[in-house]
Design a protein around this motif. Structure first.
Motif, PDB file in Angstrom:
ATOM      1  N   PRO A  96       0.734  -1.336  -0.013  1.00  0.00           N
ATOM      2  CA  PRO A  96       0.097  -0.005   0.013  1.00  0.00           C
ATOM      3  C   PRO A  96       0.814   1.230   0.143  1.00  0.00           C
ATOM      4  O   PRO A  96       0.349   2.286  -0.270  1.00  0.00           O
ATOM      5  CB  PRO A  96      -0.583  -0.063   1.221  1.00  0.00           C
ATOM      6  N   ARG A  97       2.235   1.084   0.219  1.00  0.00           N
ATOM      7  CA  ARG A  97       2.989   2.372   0.240  1.00  0.00           C
ATOM      8  C   ARG A  97       3.604   2.868  -1.175  1.00  0.00           C
ATOM      9  O   ARG A  97       3.943   3.936  -1.360  1.00  0.00           O
ATOM     10  CB  ARG A  97       4.109   2.099   0.892  1.00  0.00           C
ATOM     11  N   VAL A  98       2.999   1.808  -2.130  1.00  0.00           N
ATOM     12  CA  VAL A  98       3.394   2.203  -3.498  1.00  0.00           C
ATOM     13  C   VAL A  98       2.416   2.826  -4.364  1.00  0.00           C
ATOM     14  O   VAL A  98       1.530   2.635  -4.530  1.00  0.00           O
ATOM     15  CB  VAL A  98       4.114   0.988  -4.223  1.00  0.00           C
ATOM     16  N   LEU A  99       2.946   3.867  -5.132  1.00  0.00           N
ATOM     17  CA  LEU A  99       2.023   4.537  -6.143  1.00  0.00           C
ATOM     18  C   LEU A  99       2.633   4.579  -7.348  1.00  0.00           C
ATOM     19  O   LEU A  99       3.995   4.671  -7.211  1.00  0.00           O
ATOM     20  CB  LEU A  99       1.603   5.945  -5.701  1.00  0.00           C
ATOM     21  N   LEU A 100       2.049   4.219  -8.588  1.00  0.00           N
ATOM     22  CA  LEU A 100       2.676   4.578  -9.962  1.00  0.00           C
ATOM     23  C   LEU A 100       1.990   5.381 -10.282  1.00  0.00           C
ATOM     24  O   LEU A 100       0.713   5.821 -10.484  1.00  0.00           O
ATOM     25  CB  LEU A 100       2.269   3.147 -10.767  1.00  0.00           C
ATOM     26  N   VAL A 101       2.758   6.368 -11.078  1.00  0.00           N
ATOM     27  CA  VAL A 101       2.247   7.688 -11.655  1.00  0.00           C
ATOM     28  C   VAL A 101       2.904   7.994 -13.121  1.00  0.00           C
ATOM     29  O   VAL A 101       4.016   7.360 -13.363  1.00  0.00           O
ATOM     30  CB  VAL A 101       2.708   8.917 -10.984  1.00  0.00           C
ATOM     31  N   THR A 102       1.973   8.282 -14.053  1.00  0.00           N
ATOM     32  CA  THR A 102       2.380   8.348 -15.499  1.00  0.00           C
ATOM     33  C   THR A 102       2.348   9.911 -15.669  1.00  0.00           C
ATOM     34  O   THR A 102       1.377  10.669 -15.392  1.00  0.00           O
ATOM     35  CB  THR A 102       1.330   7.915 -16.384  1.00  0.00           C
ATOM     36  N   ALA A 103       3.653  10.595 -15.898  1.00  0.00           N
ATOM     37  CA  ALA A 103       3.915  11.860 -16.123  1.00  0.00           C
ATOM     38  C   ALA A 103       3.407  12.432 -17.302  1.00  0.00           C
ATOM     39  O   ALA A 103       3.000  13.651 -17.460  1.00  0.00           O
ATOM     40  CB  ALA A 103       5.380  12.174 -15.718  1.00  0.00           C
ATOM     41  N   GLY A 104       3.483  11.648 -18.370  1.00  0.00           N
ATOM     42  CA  GLY A 104       3.370  12.185 -19.637  1.00  0.00           C
ATOM     43  C   GLY A 104       4.687  12.890 -20.119  1.00  0.00           C
ATOM     44  O   GLY A 104       5.608  12.750 -19.609  1.00  0.00           O
TER      45      GLY A 104
END
Length: 386
Positions: A96-104
């Motif tokens: 739950p500590r991990v986030l995946l983000v797409t920046a573009g």
């Protein structure tokens, strides 16, 4: 002419000796690990990632296996279909500590800067930000060591570094180890130290106060741009000896070493132009002496120099090699004496070659994207997107 040559040789030996003596304690870990802070505010660990390269899984896993009790790890890619997305998901599972983000895609700054800023927006609850690369392995105390001085209020910003762990005796591998070691030895010299983007920590308050969002939003690089910018506020990154990552490396070719070192020197040219100009003298001082010594020996062999000059040149080469063996003692994994000295000597030639290349361009190419760069590292134009 001979007097000038031997003066340059003596100056180089003095510089190499001073660098070793001033930095060796820091490279060996300094005073040891930082104690866990009494209070542990949430950290936002921002990790730009791309691709699927050997060692990335181990590196990502090490950033999650930390003893710091409260952090969110934000892994940022430029696109949703980047292979790094599947890699991070495979390592993190349902953590739950991990986030995946797409920046573009980036339009006004370097892609790494663009990814970092997107990751920071996602870490909305973090009070301290930690910035990491995805190609280095951390020990379990890395986050604590890096963030503790910021949390205690000793400094608004800290920086760690990394050690190359050679997996073979290739000249490129050893040369990379020597190059990174030299930069590592410079870290505790506060007058010239620069933050390193692979291991930095800063409080949210300081990040906002120093206007780093605006800086990074228009710059080619994160760390090189911060050094001169922070100096305007009278601030330098606090070097944390214990926050040292390991970079396993094998099979490094001369071409890849050349590209990497040229890129680092271009960052210097773009972001700190006066420092780049001063470096002309420094590069000559470091790179010319071995060649000068060989020229003296060649002159003696053809009868153009006396025996005393030849003895002095041999004495210089012996001292130069002896210092190289001192540096070998700082390497985390021992390699053969001949292989180390070969890579050590090649480093000085590569430095001169790569520095010369920086005169010929005002563009930066990295990970399939080319940038037109102006004074201070400001991105003028994104020329090509890969």
């Amino acid at each position: 002419m001979l007097l000038f040559a031997f003066a340059v040789m003596a100056a180089q030996l003095a510089v190499l000796t001073a660098l070793y003596l001033l930095g060796r304690r820091h490279v060996r870990g300094g005073a040891g690990p930082e104690p866990m802070p009494e209070t542990c505010p949430r950290l936002g660990v921002i990790v730009p990632v791309t691709g699927d390269h050997p060692g990335m899984r181990e590196a990502v896993a090490s950033l999650l296996d930390q003893d710091y009790p409260d952090f969110v790890a934000v892994f940022v890619t430029a696109t949703a279909d980047d292979p790094a997305v599947a890699l991070v998901r495979g390592v993190a599972g349902d953590d739950p500590r991990v986030l995946l983000v797409t920046a573009g895609p980036a339009a006004r700054c370097g892609q790494k800067n663009h990814n970092i800023l997107a990751g920071m927006r996602a870490a909305a609850t973090a009070e301290v930000f930690v910035y990491c690369d995805s190609s280095h392995v951390a020990d379990r105390h890395f986050l604590t060591n890096l963030a503790a001085p910021v949390i205690r209020g000793d400094a608004p910003m800290t920086s760690g570094f990394h050690k190359i762990v050679p997996g073979d005796a290739a000249t490129g591998t050893i040369g990379m180890a020597v190059t990174c070691m030299a930069l590592h030895l410079l870290q505790p010299i506060r007058a010239i130290t620069q933050p390193w983007g692979g291991a930095m920590a800063i409080s949210r308050q300081a990040f906002d106060r120093f206007g780093l969002r605006e800086l990074w939003g228009s710059n080619i690089v994160d760390d090189f741009s911060m050094g001169p910018h922070l100096h305007r506020f009278g601030v330098a990154a606090w070097p944390v000896a214990a926050a040292c990552l390991e970079t396993p490396m094998a099979g490094m070719t001369l071409a890849r070493w050349d590209d990497w070192l040229t890129r680092q020197l271009l960052y210097l040219k773009f972001c700190i132009p006066p420092g780049w100009l001063v470096s002309i003298v420094a590069v000559f001082l470091l790179s010319a002496p071995p060649l000068l010594a060989l020229c003296v020996l060649a002159a003696w062999a053809f009868g153009a120099a006396g025996g005393a000059a030849a003895v002095a040149a041999l004495a210089y080469l012996a001292a130069f090699s002896g210092l190289g063996l001192c540096y070998r003692g700082l390497c985390p994994r021992k390699v053969g004496v001949f292989a180390w000295l070969r890579g050590y000597a090649a480093t000085f030639a590569m430095l001169a070659w790569c520095f010369g290349r920086t005169f010929a361009t005002n563009t930066m190419s990295w990970r399939g994207i080319a940038y037109k760069v102006g004074w201070g590292g400001v991105v003028r134009e994104v020329l090509r997107k890969g």
